[in-house]
Design a protein around this motif. Structure first.
Motif, PDB file in Angstrom:
ATOM      1  N   GLY A   1       0.861  -1.188   0.000  1.00  0.00           N
ATOM      2  CA  GLY A   1       0.000   0.000   0.000  1.00  0.00           C
ATOM      3  C   GLY A   1       0.890   1.227   0.000  1.00  0.00           C
ATOM      4  O   GLY A   1       2.081   1.139   0.361  1.00  0.00           O
ATOM      5  N   SER A   2       0.330   2.373  -0.416  1.00  0.00           N
ATOM      6  CA  SER A   2       1.180   3.576  -0.365  1.00  0.00           C
ATOM      7  C   SER A   2       1.433   3.989   1.078  1.00  0.00           C
ATOM      8  O   SER A   2       2.410   4.670   1.355  1.00  0.00           O
ATOM      9  CB  SER A   2       0.636   4.722  -1.210  1.00  0.00           C
ATOM     10  N   ASP A   3       0.601   3.536   1.998  1.00  0.00           N
ATOM     11  CA  ASP A   3       0.883   3.786   3.418  1.00  0.00           C
ATOM     12  C   ASP A   3       2.306   3.350   3.767  1.00  0.00           C
ATOM     13  O   ASP A   3       3.039   4.058   4.464  1.00  0.00           O
ATOM     14  CB  ASP A   3      -0.073   2.973   4.315  1.00  0.00           C
TER      15      ASP A   3
ATOM     16  N   PHE B   1      -4.413  14.067   4.233  1.00  0.00           N
ATOM     17  CA  PHE B   1      -4.448  12.640   4.541  1.00  0.00           C
ATOM     18  C   PHE B   1      -3.781  12.404   5.907  1.00  0.00           C
ATOM     19  O   PHE B   1      -2.625  12.772   6.099  1.00  0.00           O
ATOM     20  CB  PHE B   1      -3.717  11.881   3.432  1.00  0.00           C
TER      21      PHE B   1
ATOM     22  N   ASN C   1      -7.098  14.540  -0.234  1.00  0.00           N
ATOM     23  CA  ASN C   1      -8.076  13.847   0.617  1.00  0.00           C
ATOM     24  C   ASN C   1      -8.061  14.563   1.961  1.00  0.00           C
ATOM     25  O   ASN C   1      -6.978  14.706   2.524  1.00  0.00           O
ATOM     26  CB  ASN C   1      -7.637  12.375   0.780  1.00  0.00           C
TER      27      ASN C   1
ATOM     28  N   ASP D   1       1.272  12.736  -4.136  1.00  0.00           N
ATOM     29  CA  ASP D   1       0.542  11.510  -3.851  1.00  0.00           C
ATOM     30  C   ASP D   1      -0.697  11.473  -4.750  1.00  0.00           C
ATOM     31  O   ASP D   1      -1.676  12.175  -4.515  1.00  0.00           O
ATOM     32  CB  ASP D   1       0.166  11.538  -2.358  1.00  0.00           C
TER      33      ASP D   1
ATOM     34  N   TYR E   1      -5.627   9.164  -6.134  1.00  0.00           N
ATOM     35  CA  TYR E   1      -6.930   9.252  -6.823  1.00  0.00           C
ATOM     36  C   TYR E   1      -6.778   9.566  -8.304  1.00  0.00           C
ATOM     37  O   TYR E   1      -7.689  10.116  -8.927  1.00  0.00           O
ATOM     38  CB  TYR E   1      -7.815  10.290  -6.100  1.00  0.00           C
TER      39      TYR E   1
ATOM     40  N   THR F   1      -1.296   4.259  -6.165  1.00  0.00           N
ATOM     41  CA  THR F   1      -1.741   3.043  -5.484  1.00  0.00           C
ATOM     42  C   THR F   1      -2.711   2.285  -6.382  1.00  0.00           C
ATOM     43  O   THR F   1      -3.364   2.904  -7.234  1.00  0.00           O
ATOM     44  CB  THR F   1      -2.437   3.377  -4.146  1.00  0.00           C
TER      45      THR F   1
ATOM     46  N   SER G   1      -5.086   0.713  -4.869  1.00  0.00           N
ATOM     47  CA  SER G   1      -6.223   0.556  -3.953  1.00  0.00           C
ATOM     48  C   SER G   1      -7.514   1.157  -4.490  1.00  0.00           C
ATOM     49  O   SER G   1      -8.580   0.559  -4.387  1.00  0.00           O
ATOM     50  CB  SER G   1      -5.919   1.214  -2.612  1.00  0.00           C
ATOM     51  N   LYS G   2      -7.414   2.370  -5.049  1.00  0.00           N
ATOM     52  CA  LYS G   2      -8.653   3.092  -5.359  1.00  0.00           C
ATOM     53  C   LYS G   2      -9.275   2.652  -6.684  1.00  0.00           C
ATOM     54  O   LYS G   2     -10.436   2.929  -6.949  1.00  0.00           O
ATOM     55  CB  LYS G   2      -8.403   4.604  -5.364  1.00  0.00           C
TER      56      LYS G   2
ATOM     57  N   ARG H   1      -3.102  -4.492  -1.589  1.00  0.00           N
ATOM     58  CA  ARG H   1      -2.139  -3.629  -0.910  1.00  0.00           C
ATOM     59  C   ARG H   1      -0.900  -3.419  -1.772  1.00  0.00           C
ATOM     60  O   ARG H   1       0.184  -3.948  -1.483  1.00  0.00           O
ATOM     61  CB  ARG H   1      -1.727  -4.202   0.469  1.00  0.00           C
TER      62      ARG H   1
HETATM   63  C1  PLP Z   1      -4.104  10.622  -0.331  1.00  0.00           C
HETATM   64  C2  PLP Z   1      -3.936   9.186   0.020  1.00  0.00           C
HETATM   65  N1  PLP Z   1      -2.748   8.607  -0.085  1.00  0.00           N
HETATM   66  C3  PLP Z   1      -2.553   7.317   0.215  1.00  0.00           C
HETATM   67  C4  PLP Z   1      -3.595   6.527   0.677  1.00  0.00           C
HETATM   68  C5  PLP Z   1      -3.320   5.108   1.089  1.00  0.00           C
HETATM   69  O1  PLP Z   1      -3.521   4.222   0.088  1.00  0.00           O
HETATM   70  P1  PLP Z   1      -3.051   2.713   0.171  1.00  0.00           P
HETATM   71  O2  PLP Z   1      -4.294   1.901   0.202  1.00  0.00           O
HETATM   72  O3  PLP Z   1      -2.241   2.495  -1.072  1.00  0.00           O
HETATM   73  O4  PLP Z   1      -2.204   2.530   1.396  1.00  0.00           O
HETATM   74  C6  PLP Z   1      -4.874   7.082   0.806  1.00  0.00           C
HETATM   75  C7  PLP Z   1      -5.995   6.260   1.308  1.00  0.00           C
HETATM   76  O5  PLP Z   1      -7.047   6.683   1.604  1.00  0.00           O
HETATM   77  C8  PLP Z   1      -5.037   8.436   0.484  1.00  0.00           C
HETATM   78  O6  PLP Z   1      -6.229   9.046   0.635  1.00  0.00           O
END
Ligand code: PLP
Length: 369
Positions: free
Chosen positions: A101-103, A127, A177, A202, A205, A228, A230-231, A238
């Motif tokens: 994940g980008s987290d 975020f 976000n 980042d 989206y 990412t 994810s979206k 992840r």
């Molecule tokens: C701006 C931003 N960056 C990164 C993430 C995290 O994404 P990931 O699921 O890849 O960890 C989010 C998740 O909501 C986000 O809003």
């Protein structure tokens, strides 16, 4: 020997052990709370509401059958990285670093840049993980307020904060976000020029904004772009990716844990990226539904809604907490932002779902207002 061991005395620490050993900045943090969404329409976490088409599921499972789960995954995830380079449109001199994940990428960047009095900066409201990760790793976090009303970047405040704090890294979510807007390109350029720190754009989206800084990577030596999967519909895998110059990524790669992308995720992503058109169609549907939802919400009295380039909408209403409760009663989960930041008083964030899910949100609101 045994007797000698028995006579070793534990040194005493003042007060409870936890307070002594866990760093104070961690003691003051709260865990990132994920509410239980069992049986609910889930519109709180910017997930894609569509699952994989049935036509792909069998083929995908067939791919997974080939995996040897007794073996570690490919530590460098080379096949996946090659696929993703094509997907992102990188040039041959640009590299990719993958995260769980980008987290995890935010964490890797913060770990590599942390040190006494090092600063991680981001606009606010933004975020929450930027702040959470900075604090957990001993970086000083500086949040620079966006301009109230339409949440654009405050250029003067950003440049002043850069001068005063000399940040090691600045995160700019593009779109942001939870506000959903794209920041002004020229203001971002002035920030990249003004800082001698790293700037990470980042683009979580991206599929809903269709505007990117990847084409600008070669113009700056302190810019990286993060994305990412994810979206777009693969949150369960992840997979986050960081793109940019090899010199930066080689250093960050030194502290990435080996095997951070598991074998199931690697194989699934490689297969699914071969069917990228499925996710592009879903994103197009979400973008169209976002515009429709925006127009409908705008027409409801007592609701203020901001234009969005992401897959969610930010709304404000005097009735926010009543709306939230009623939606919950109707089994719809959205994100309450009231109390999370002073600029987000009475605000809620609604992820764009399927057309029916969006309609369910609107019906509940109309019931109330
Ligand atoms: C701006 C931003 N960056 C990164 C993430 C995290 O994404 P990931 O699921 O890849 O960890 C989010 C998740 O909501 C986000 O809003």
């Amino acid at each position: 020997m045994r007797d000698r061991l028995n006579t070793v005395r534990k040194s005493k620490v003042p007060g409870p052990l936890i307070d002594h050993w866990i760093r104070p900045e961690i003691r003051t943090l709260s865990h990132y709370h994920v509410p239980d969404a069992t049986g609910m329409i889930k519109l709180d976490a910017m997930e894609n509401p569509y699952s994989l088409p049935d036509s792909l599921v069998d083929e995908w499972l067939e791919r997974l059958r080939e995996l040897e789960l007794n073996r570690y995954p490919d530590a460098g995830a080379e096949i996946l990285k090659e696929k993703l380079s094509g997907y992102l449109g990188l040039s041959p001199d640009q590299e990719i670093l993958l995260g769980n994940g980008s987290d995890e990428l935010i964490q890797i960047i913060a770990m590599a840049l942390s040190g006494p009095d090092r600063v991680l900066m981001a606009p606010e409201p933004g975020f929450v993980m930027y702040r959470l990760i900075a604090r957990s790793l001993g970086l000083r976090y500086v949040g620079v307020p966006l301009v109230q009303d339409d949440f654009h970047l405050d250029q003067t405040a950003m440049l002043k904060a850069i001068e005063e704090n000399n940040p090691a890294v600045i995160f700019l979510a593009y779109p942001n976000n939870p506000t959903g807007n794209l920041f002004d390109r020229q203001v971002i350029e002035s920030i990249i020029d003004a800082t001698n720190g790293l700037v990470v754009i980042d683009e979580a989206y991206h599929s809903f904004a269709l505007d990117s800084w990847i084409g600008d990577l070669g113009r700056f030596d302190n810019l990286l772009v993060m994305r990412t999967l994810s979206k777009i519909g693969l949150a369960g895998l992840r997979i986050g990716m960081l793109a940019g110059a090899k010199s930066w990524l080689d250093e960050l790669n030194k502290i990435r844990l080996p095997y951070n992308i598991n074998a199931l995720s690697q194989a699934s992503a490689v297969f699914l990226l071969e069917h990228g058109e499925v996710f592009e169609q879903q994103a197009a549907q979400i973008r169209a539904d976002r515009e429709q939802m925006y127009a409908r919400l705008e027409s409801i009295p007592q609701i203020e809604v901001w234009p969005s380039r992401a897959n969610f909408l930010l709304i404000r209403s005097r009735l926010s907490q009543v709306i939230l409760k009623r939606l919950k009663k109707n089994n719809i989960l959205i994100k309450n932002l009231h109390g999370s930041h002073e600029m987000l008083a009475q605000c809620l964030r609604i992820t764009i779902g399927t057309t029916e899910e969006n309609q369910a949100v609107l019906d509940t609101m109309k019931e109330l207002i």
